[in-house]
Design a protein around this motif. Sequence first.
Motif, PDB file in Angstrom:
ATOM      1  N   ASN A   1       8.563  15.714   7.160  1.00 40.09           N
ATOM      2  CA  ASN A   1       9.469  14.891   6.125  1.00 40.09           C
ATOM      3  C   ASN A   1       8.796  13.570   5.889  1.00 40.09           C
ATOM      4  O   ASN A   1       9.809  12.744   5.083  1.00 40.09           O
ATOM      5  N   THR A   2       7.735  13.232   5.938  1.00 42.77           N
ATOM      6  CA  THR A   2       7.222  12.119   5.382  1.00 42.77           C
ATOM      7  C   THR A   2       6.901  12.026   3.854  1.00 42.77           C
ATOM      8  O   THR A   2       6.433  13.184   3.394  1.00 42.77           O
ATOM      9  N   SER A   3       7.264  10.834   3.431  1.00 41.04           N
ATOM     10  CA  SER A   3       6.971  10.838   1.936  1.00 41.04           C
ATOM     11  C   SER A   3       5.767   9.954   1.637  1.00 41.04           C
ATOM     12  O   SER A   3       5.350   9.150   2.493  1.00 41.04           O
ATOM     13  N   TYR A   4       4.994  10.307   0.558  1.00 41.57           N
ATOM     14  CA  TYR A   4       3.811   9.776   0.333  1.00 41.57           C
ATOM     15  C   TYR A   4       3.529   8.921  -0.992  1.00 41.57           C
ATOM     16  O   TYR A   4       4.249   9.386  -1.904  1.00 41.57           O
ATOM     17  N   VAL A   5       2.764   7.791  -0.908  1.00 43.95           N
ATOM     18  CA  VAL A   5       2.266   7.247  -2.084  1.00 43.95           C
ATOM     19  C   VAL A   5       0.742   7.208  -2.128  1.00 43.95           C
ATOM     20  O   VAL A   5       0.330   7.181  -1.187  1.00 43.95           O
ATOM     21  N   PRO A   6       0.063   7.091  -3.353  1.00 38.28           N
ATOM     22  CA  PRO A   6      -1.405   7.296  -3.444  1.00 38.28           C
ATOM     23  C   PRO A   6      -1.916   5.955  -2.791  1.00 38.28           C
ATOM     24  O   PRO A   6      -2.938   6.118  -2.059  1.00 38.28           O
ATOM     25  N   SER A   7      -1.393   4.771  -2.990  1.00 38.50           N
ATOM     26  CA  SER A   7      -1.714   3.649  -2.372  1.00 38.50           C
ATOM     27  C   SER A   7      -0.708   2.678  -2.225  1.00 38.50           C
ATOM     28  O   SER A   7       0.186   2.463  -2.989  1.00 38.50           O
ATOM     29  N   GLY A   8      -0.632   2.305  -0.827  1.00 39.32           N
ATOM     30  CA  GLY A   8       0.497   1.454  -0.368  1.00 39.32           C
ATOM     31  C   GLY A   8       0.349   0.010  -1.037  1.00 39.32           C
ATOM     32  O   GLY A   8       1.515  -0.412  -1.392  1.00 39.32           O
ATOM     33  N   VAL A   9      -0.853  -0.407  -1.247  1.00 39.07           N
ATOM     34  CA  VAL A   9      -0.708  -1.938  -1.934  1.00 39.07           C
ATOM     35  C   VAL A   9      -0.206  -1.919  -3.436  1.00 39.07           C
ATOM     36  O   VAL A   9       0.488  -2.644  -3.709  1.00 39.07           O
ATOM     37  N   VAL A  10      -0.516  -0.740  -4.197  1.00 39.61           N
ATOM     38  CA  VAL A  10      -0.109  -0.458  -5.368  1.00 39.61           C
ATOM     39  C   VAL A  10       1.299  -0.504  -5.781  1.00 39.61           C
ATOM     40  O   VAL A  10       1.837  -0.798  -6.499  1.00 39.61           O
ATOM     41  N   GLU A  11       1.794   0.448  -4.777  1.00 40.58           N
ATOM     42  CA  GLU A  11       3.193   0.665  -4.327  1.00 40.58           C
ATOM     43  C   GLU A  11       3.751  -0.623  -4.250  1.00 40.58           C
ATOM     44  O   GLU A  11       4.988  -0.935  -4.937  1.00 40.58           O
ATOM     45  N   ILE A  12       3.497  -1.410  -3.542  1.00 38.71           N
ATOM     46  CA  ILE A  12       4.023  -2.742  -3.291  1.00 38.71           C
ATOM     47  C   ILE A  12       4.075  -3.828  -4.547  1.00 38.71           C
ATOM     48  O   ILE A  12       5.125  -4.352  -4.952  1.00 38.71           O
ATOM     49  N   MET A  13       3.039  -3.471  -5.246  1.00 38.08           N
ATOM     50  CA  MET A  13       2.847  -4.244  -6.660  1.00 38.08           C
ATOM     51  C   MET A  13       3.969  -3.856  -7.562  1.00 38.08           C
ATOM     52  O   MET A  13       4.567  -4.704  -8.196  1.00 38.08           O
ATOM     53  N   LYS A  14       4.166  -2.383  -7.677  1.00 41.89           N
ATOM     54  CA  LYS A  14       4.669  -1.763  -8.530  1.00 41.89           C
ATOM     55  C   LYS A  14       6.385  -2.107  -8.448  1.00 41.89           C
ATOM     56  O   LYS A  14       7.034  -2.576  -9.202  1.00 41.89           O
TER      57      LYS A  14
ATOM     58  N   THR B   1      -4.269  13.922   8.149  1.00 44.22           N
ATOM     59  CA  THR B   1      -3.880  14.891   7.082  1.00 44.22           C
ATOM     60  C   THR B   1      -2.274  14.623   7.588  1.00 44.22           C
ATOM     61  O   THR B   1      -1.697  14.204   8.211  1.00 44.22           O
ATOM     62  N   ASN B   2      -1.628  15.476   6.280  1.00 43.21           N
ATOM     63  CA  ASN B   2       0.084  15.359   6.393  1.00 43.21           C
ATOM     64  C   ASN B   2       0.472  16.014   7.904  1.00 43.21           C
ATOM     65  O   ASN B   2       1.388  15.666   8.192  1.00 43.21           O
TER      66      ASN B   2
ATOM     67  N   THR C   1      -5.085   5.194   3.017  1.00 44.82           N
ATOM     68  CA  THR C   1      -5.176   5.041   4.280  1.00 44.82           C
ATOM     69  C   THR C   1      -5.389   6.085   5.073  1.00 44.82           C
ATOM     70  O   THR C   1      -6.321   6.188   6.032  1.00 44.82           O
ATOM     71  N   MET C   2      -4.636   7.154   4.875  1.00 43.31           N
ATOM     72  CA  MET C   2      -4.883   8.431   5.646  1.00 43.31           C
ATOM     73  C   MET C   2      -6.150   8.972   5.247  1.00 43.31           C
ATOM     74  O   MET C   2      -6.928   9.361   6.308  1.00 43.31           O
ATOM     75  N   LYS C   3      -6.628   8.826   4.034  1.00 49.57           N
ATOM     76  CA  LYS C   3      -8.106   9.191   3.830  1.00 49.57           C
ATOM     77  C   LYS C   3      -8.968   8.462   4.728  1.00 49.57           C
ATOM     78  O   LYS C   3      -9.937   9.171   5.103  1.00 49.57           O
TER      79      LYS C   3
END
Lengths: 143, 143, 143
Positions: free
Chosen positions: C119-132, C112-113, C105-107
């Motif tokens: 201190n925000t934490s990031y994941v490459p893809s929000g949807v994939v994170e929810i699946m995992k 940018t950060n 989403t950020m891209k």
Amino acid sequence: MNMIKKIAITVALILSFASLNPVYAGEAAGKDKLVIQVSDGDAAKWNLALNNAKNVMNAYGADKVEVEIVTYGPGIGMLKMDSVIANRIDESKKSGVSIVACQNTMKNMKLTNDDMLPNTSYVPSGVVEIMKKQKEGYAYLRP
Amino acid sequence: MNMIKKIAITVALILSFASLNPVYAGEAAGKDKLVIQVSDGDAAKWNLALNNAKNVMNAYGADKVEVEIVTYGPGIGMLKMDSVIANRIDESKKSGVSIVACQNTMKNMKLTNDDMLPNTSYVPSGVVEIMKKQKEGYAYLRP
Amino acid sequence: MNMIKKIAITVALILSFASLNPVYAGEAAGKDKLVIQVSDGDAAKWNLALNNAKNVMNAYGADKVEVEIVTYGPGIGMLKMDSVIANRIDESKKSGVSIVACQNTMKNMKLTNDDMLPNTSYVPSGVVEIMKKQKEGYAYLRP
């Protein structure tokens, strides 16, 4: 030979236990189940939730599926005494759908049981109820 | 000794069976899978659903994940002949995403297959489809 | 007798392995877990998500449950530097809730950060994170 029989019986017992244990049985066993979340203060969503529950009951047959609607947050209005869909709630419950109100929300909104429709069922926390149901193998739906 | 061998073989067979049985295999086995619910009559949500599906296909690779979008209720408009995102639907299906329309909703809205985009796939009930997919180990997403 | 002991030990080892294997252990084992999706650009929803997380932490006790909030799409605003609920984010994280932002989403939004809360934490893809997370046995909630 006595020793061999003992081993055979022990193995048989352990395996029977494993297949009975719910941890092993998994979601594939038993009735299909659905938990429906109602957290919006929007009568159109309330009707949609009841329609969805009705369709599932019709598709499976009332005795072959379990459907629970969990109302919390602004969705609690669905079960308030002045709910615009009070008559549909009653009908849905009679068809076998379980509908519950979140006591956590009620406390925050200063609602008592007297503010709610008669025969309303309660759970301490709507969100925890939704978690528990999913853990028990319920599918999740948010209309 | 013959008896010991028999016990050993029986145990081995039972254990092999247990590990092959899908009830035991659980969700952890096989491809990752995602069912996406589209039940809002809102083109922004339709685009979001297609974006989410695309991101998942890109993240995993099209042959390593299964994504199904289930449209029902007001969401059915996404697959109607006059859908404002008809071209994106086509593109998404070509990329390997499965997109289905709820026949229950169509009946209620008096829609026939002629009202829908060409090559639309159908399921009897969108909600039941979403339940079944979750039971099969699909993750659930409502954009 | 030596042979019998060998069989007994082998069986015991195989069964111990089976009960330790995560595929067999299933969702019923371990802590209760919840993944909360925040994908709307709506501060009321952000507050609702934080309230839901808080209620779950209180109901279980912070060390007995895992709660992760995944922000993506328009929901990413919850973690932007100018977020109207920045102070609540901090408080929620201190209580043990994990809150992550979708880099995909950020891209897309050219963030940018430096645009995000410290201190925000990031994941490459929000949807994939929810699946995992769902695959790991997390219940799903979309407030």
